[in-house]
Design a protein around this motif. Structure first.
Motif, short mmCIF file in Angstrom:
data_model
loop_
_atom_site.label_atom_id
_atom_site.label_comp_id
_atom_site.label_asym_id
_atom_site.label_seq_id
_atom_site.Cartn_x
_atom_site.Cartn_y
_atom_site.Cartn_z
N TRP A 1 0.68 -1.34 -0.09
CA TRP A 1 0.13 -0.15 -0.29
C TRP A 1 1.39 1.14 0.10
CZ3 TRP A 1 -0.35 -3.44 3.99
CH2 TRP A 1 1.06 -3.52 4.93
N THR B 1 7.16 3.79 -0.47
CA THR B 1 8.07 4.57 0.70
C THR B 1 7.98 5.67 1.75
OG1 THR B 1 10.84 3.40 0.53
CG2 THR B 1 10.29 5.29 -0.59
N GLY B 2 8.96 5.27 2.73
CA GLY B 2 8.48 6.29 3.60
C GLY B 2 6.61 6.33 3.78
N GLY B 3 6.56 7.59 4.83
CA GLY B 3 5.49 7.76 5.33
C GLY B 3 4.74 6.40 5.84
N SER B 4 3.64 6.34 5.56
CA SER B 4 2.70 5.92 5.81
C SER B 4 3.07 4.26 5.11
CB SER B 4 1.66 5.55 6.36
OG SER B 4 0.74 6.03 5.51
N SER B 5 3.53 4.03 4.00
CA SER B 5 3.22 2.98 3.10
C SER B 5 3.99 1.32 3.85
CB SER B 5 4.32 3.21 1.96
OG SER B 5 5.29 3.53 2.33
N GLY B 6 3.96 0.60 3.19
CA GLY B 6 3.65 -1.21 3.49
C GLY B 6 3.67 -1.25 3.32
N SER B 7 3.55 -2.76 3.39
CA SER B 7 3.04 -4.52 2.81
C SER B 7 3.11 -5.56 3.44
CB SER B 7 3.97 -4.94 2.01
OG SER B 7 5.54 -5.42 2.97
N PRO C 1 -3.89 0.64 7.69
CA PRO C 1 -2.91 -0.83 6.51
C PRO C 1 -2.48 -1.71 8.15
CG PRO C 1 -3.15 0.84 5.61
CD PRO C 1 -3.47 2.15 7.01
N SER C 2 -1.46 -0.70 8.92
CA SER C 2 -0.30 -0.93 9.98
C SER C 2 -0.49 -1.80 11.70
CB SER C 2 0.54 0.21 10.61
OG SER C 2 -0.19 0.89 11.30
N THR C 3 -2.47 -1.82 11.64
CA THR C 3 -2.41 -2.52 13.22
C THR C 3 -4.27 -3.14 12.18
OG1 THR C 3 -4.43 -0.07 13.14
CG2 THR C 3 -2.53 -0.51 13.59
#
Lengths: 507, 298
Positions: free
Chosen positions: A182, A192-198, A239-241
């Motif tokens: 995301w 990348t960075g910010g609140s991006s993730g996978s 998304p992190s939670t």
């Protein structure tokens, strides 16, 4: 000694749509065995579907190609003007009447399986193995994602993309079928960075191994559809939670573009047919609601045969869900006005229309992609061609399957279809050797106000009603009644079918 | 040779002899005085010499000799002192070591102590994440899941705390070693201090004895010196009187008796005839400087 005629009246025949699954003899007469190029109209009748007419008049940009494969309408936030994007002939296009090649410079395309999504005044074009492209309202052009100002990270060459929860979610890469990435919040070009993730869900699949086919947002859930299972994440607005709230085993999605959100449900095509996910969420442990239950075997056969890209659309105006199988040239139409008691939808089947893609614009118009550009689902012709509407009942025993029947008369009430040549057909004992009787429906004369012919004014209700009645012949234990009509610019609905049969000897 | 010459000779010889006698007596008196003083010095030097003494008590004994003093602790206290010194040396050695290794060791012990609970918490979190389908989560914000980030943060904080605690502990131990070493070192000299006190207590008595002896010697020396001075004065007085006596005698001999000739002259004239005033040939009258040199006078 003469016997009394047995009368069977089928009001709103085929109102329940097709049913090829249940025993034909015991099937209620409201089911049809064939409902080709039909829809269930607003009055609950079987009627002819609409056709299409071309919006595009200049398709030079896709000349020599295979037509359009994706359509998406974007409304600019700044001034409300519409920009229609489409893909075809290995190009990214804009425009409706005239298709304009808007492919970024030095960007070579050799595949046609784009997914177009929108996020925060940008339109994103994703296709597996290709760097995503971005239309920015500010620049008014389509650029490669890496060229977009502020882009960060490696642009994901994903096949599936979803704009939801304020960010883009992408999945289904060439070699990675189990990781969802995301973007940063409101910045679909920052990976990348910010609140991006996978998140790698390889160990979440209930059967140990699956591959992501589609993503969807519904009821504040992130729905991840594998080919054979579905995983539902809650709390995806962060998304992190986000965490798994439900895992559905053995129900997955086999076609990315078959997923449609109706608001109340998510419809998608699984190996078993069309499923409704909204009901799954509501009922949690309830039995799957199989939308295509009444045509299950037929549709699974088409699924098995399919080698092309399955497309679908949900139209709130038309109140149907269409899913098309390009290899077979078949489109299934599921009426969404209401479900049958068993949870299935009233189903009809279309041919010849052969849309390559769909899109419902903000105004509710149904766009389709065809060989020569964008078409609109409106008129009762396929382009300039006519098409055949067919309705056949299930074999009817008239309440007594052991008695020989002699069909003496068939009378129908047909709405519309002005001037159409209609064949009334009947056959006995499950055979397809139909006997037919042609009938030309009344062309009617719909009065035009203040216009008289030979000083005689004709007034009508504006609806042509024809009641053809034919004398039938032959005999059998069960009889199948049908009607075929060539649709050429006029709507047609079957209001009622009355059959008079003479009961004969017992078997 | 005339008589005068002879008289001259005799007169001069008498004067010389008289002078030599005076010189000799004076020299003898000085020699006697030097001898007396030397004897006196020898006598009182031994009298005023420091007398070694030894103080003996429960802690040991201290001996003071002219060449210096020496203390000897008792064997038990000596052994105790040695033990304390050895122990304090060990403590000082430990305190002087860098604390890094000790801090690491303590930290490692703290880490080892917290490892099991940490492992349980990690497994619990991992299980929870897996159950939530979040095992494969990767975020730019947290690396993994926020819980993993929080766990890792807590872990690092605990590690940092453990490291700080390890270093603090090592520093405390170092200080403790230093304090113990100092205590041991200080206590190692307590027997010596006790013995010094014992010596200090007993030293005045020996000092009194020595001082009395020295005072006696000084007094004796002073009295002996005064006696010697009195004797020297007497000898000097006697010598002067004898000089006067001899000069009178010589003058009497040289005084003319009736015809202008002294007794000695007349005597010698009688013996040798001739004048009395001529100097015999070949006889040279010594100069005053020669006379002074002969009398060892300046």
């Amino acid at each position: 000694m003469a016997q009394q005629l047995q009368s069977v009246s089928i009001a709103a025949p085929g109102f329940f749509g097709m049913n090829t699954q249940d025993s034909p003899v015991e099937s209620p007469p409201r089911f049809a065995s064939i409902a080709l190029n039909c829809v269930i109209d607003q009055y609950g009748r079987v009627g002819a579907r609409k056709g299409y007419s071309y919006i595009t008049t200049n398709a030079t940009a896709i000349s020599g190609g295979n037509g359009l494969t994706t359509i998406y309408e974007y409304i600019k936030k700044s001034d409300g003007t519409k920009v229609v994007f489409s893909t075809g002939n290995n190009k990214l296009l804009t425009g409706t009447v005239t298709l304009v090649d808007a492919t970024p410079a030095s960007y070579t395309i050799t595949a046609e399986d784009w997914k177009i999504v929108e996020l925060n005044e940008k339109v994103y074009f994703f296709q597996r193995g290709y760097e995503p492209c971005v239309y920015s309202e500010g620049t008014g052009t389509i650029q490669k994602m890496s060229a977009v100002s502020g882009s960060a990270g490696t642009p994901p060459q994903a096949n599936e993309a979803l704009g939801a929860f304020g960010r883009l979610f992408v999945a289904d890469f060439t070699t990675d079928k189990h990781t969802i990435y995301w973007s940063d919040l409101l910045q679909g070009h920052k990976w990348t960075g910010g609140s991006s993730g996978s998140i790698d869900i390889n160990k979440v699949w209930p059967r140990g191994a699956d591959e992501i086919v589609a993503l969807a947002q519904h009821n504040n859930f992130l729905v991840i559809m594998g080919r054979r299972s579905t995983i539902i994440y809650g709390g995806a607005n962060d998304p992190s939670t986000m965490a798994v709230t439900d895992i559905i085993d053995n129900v997955g999605c086999i076609a990315r573009d078959s997923v449609q959100n109706t608001g109340a449900d998510i419809l998608f095509l699984s190996e078993h047919g069309v499923q409704s996910l909204g009901r799954l969420i509501q009922e949690k442990s309830a039995i799957l609601k199989d939308i295509s239950r009444n045509v299950r075997n037929d549709i699974t056969n088409y699924i098995t045969l399919e080698t092309g890209i399955i497309k679908s659309v949900y139209s709130t105006v038309e109140a149907f869900y269409l899913v098309t199988f390009p290899y077979s040239g078949i489109t299934y139409c599921f009426d969404m006005r209401g479900m049958l008691e068993d949870g299935s939808a009233r189903t009809t089947i279309w041919n010849k229309i052969e849309p390559q893609c769909f899109h419902v614009n903000k105004a509710g118009n149904l766009y389709m992609g065809h060989a020569n550009g964008i078409t609109l689902f409106d008129e009762y012709n396929d382009g300039t061609a006519t098409y055949s509407m067919e309705y056949f009942s299930n074999p009817m025993s008239f309440g007594n399957a052991t008695t020989l029947k002699f069909v003496k008369k068939i009378a129908m009430t047909i709405i519309g279809g002005a001037g159409a040549i209609t064949n009334l057909q009947w056959a006995y004992d499950y055979l397809f050797n139909y006997r037919s009787s042609a009938y030309t429906l009344s062309s009617g004369s719909i009065a035009e106000y203040n216009v008289a012919e030979f000083n005689v004014g004709e007034y009508s209700t504006g609806v042509v009603i024809t009641r053809p009645s034919i004398n039938a012949s032959g005999s059998g234990f069960v009889a199948t009644i049908g009607i075929t009509s060539e649709i050429d610019g006029a709507a047609l609905s079957i209001q009622q079918i009355d059959v008079l049969a003479l009961m004969g000897r017992l078997v | 040779m005339t008589l005068d010459q002879l008289l001259g000779i005799t007169n001069m010889g008498g004067a010389a002899a008289l002078s030599n006698l005076g010189i000799k007596e004076a020299r003898d008196a000085g020699t006697a005085q030097q001898t007396a003083l030397t004897d006196m010095a020898n006598k009182y030097q031994s009298d005023i010499q420091f007398k070694p003494y030894t103080v003996t008590g429960a802690t040991g004994s201290s001996t003071f000799a002219p060449g210096g003093g020496a203390s000897t602790l008792s064997p038990q206290l000596q052994a105790m002192m040695q033990q304390l010194l050895t122990s304090s040396g060990g403590m000082f050695s430990g305190a002087a070591q860098p604390i890094d290794q000790r801090a690491m060791d303590v930290t490692a012990q703290l880490e080892a102590a917290s490892a099991p609970s940490r492992q349980r918490e990690y497994l619990s979190m991992e299980q929870r994440l897996f159950n939530q389908g979040r095992g494969g989560l990767q975020t730019a914000q947290y690396g993994g899941a926020p819980e993993q980030f929080a766990f890792a943060k807590a872990l690092e904080e605990q590690r940092a705390q453990n490291a700080l605690m390890g270093r603090t502990q090592a520093m405390n131990e170092q200080t403790q070693q230093l304090n113990i070493g100092q205590g041991l070192f200080n206590n190692a000299f307590v027997p010596q201090q006790q013995m010094n006190m014992q010596t200090q207590v007993n030293t005045p008595f020996a000092e009194l004895i020595n001082r009395a002896q020295q005072q006696g010697a000084v007094t004796g020396g002073e009295l002996a010196g005064q006696g010697t001075q009195a004797r020297i004065a007497g000898e000097t007085q006697a010598n002067n009187l004898r000089q006067v006596q001899l000069q009178g005698l010589l003058d009497a001999l040289n005084a003319p008796a009736g015809g202008g000739t002294s007794f000695l002259g007349s005597l010698l004239g009688k013996l040798f005839g001739g004048g009395t005033s001529s100097t015999p040939a070949g006889f040279v009258t010594p100069t005053a400087a020669q006379q002074n040199a002969a009398l060892n006078l300046p």
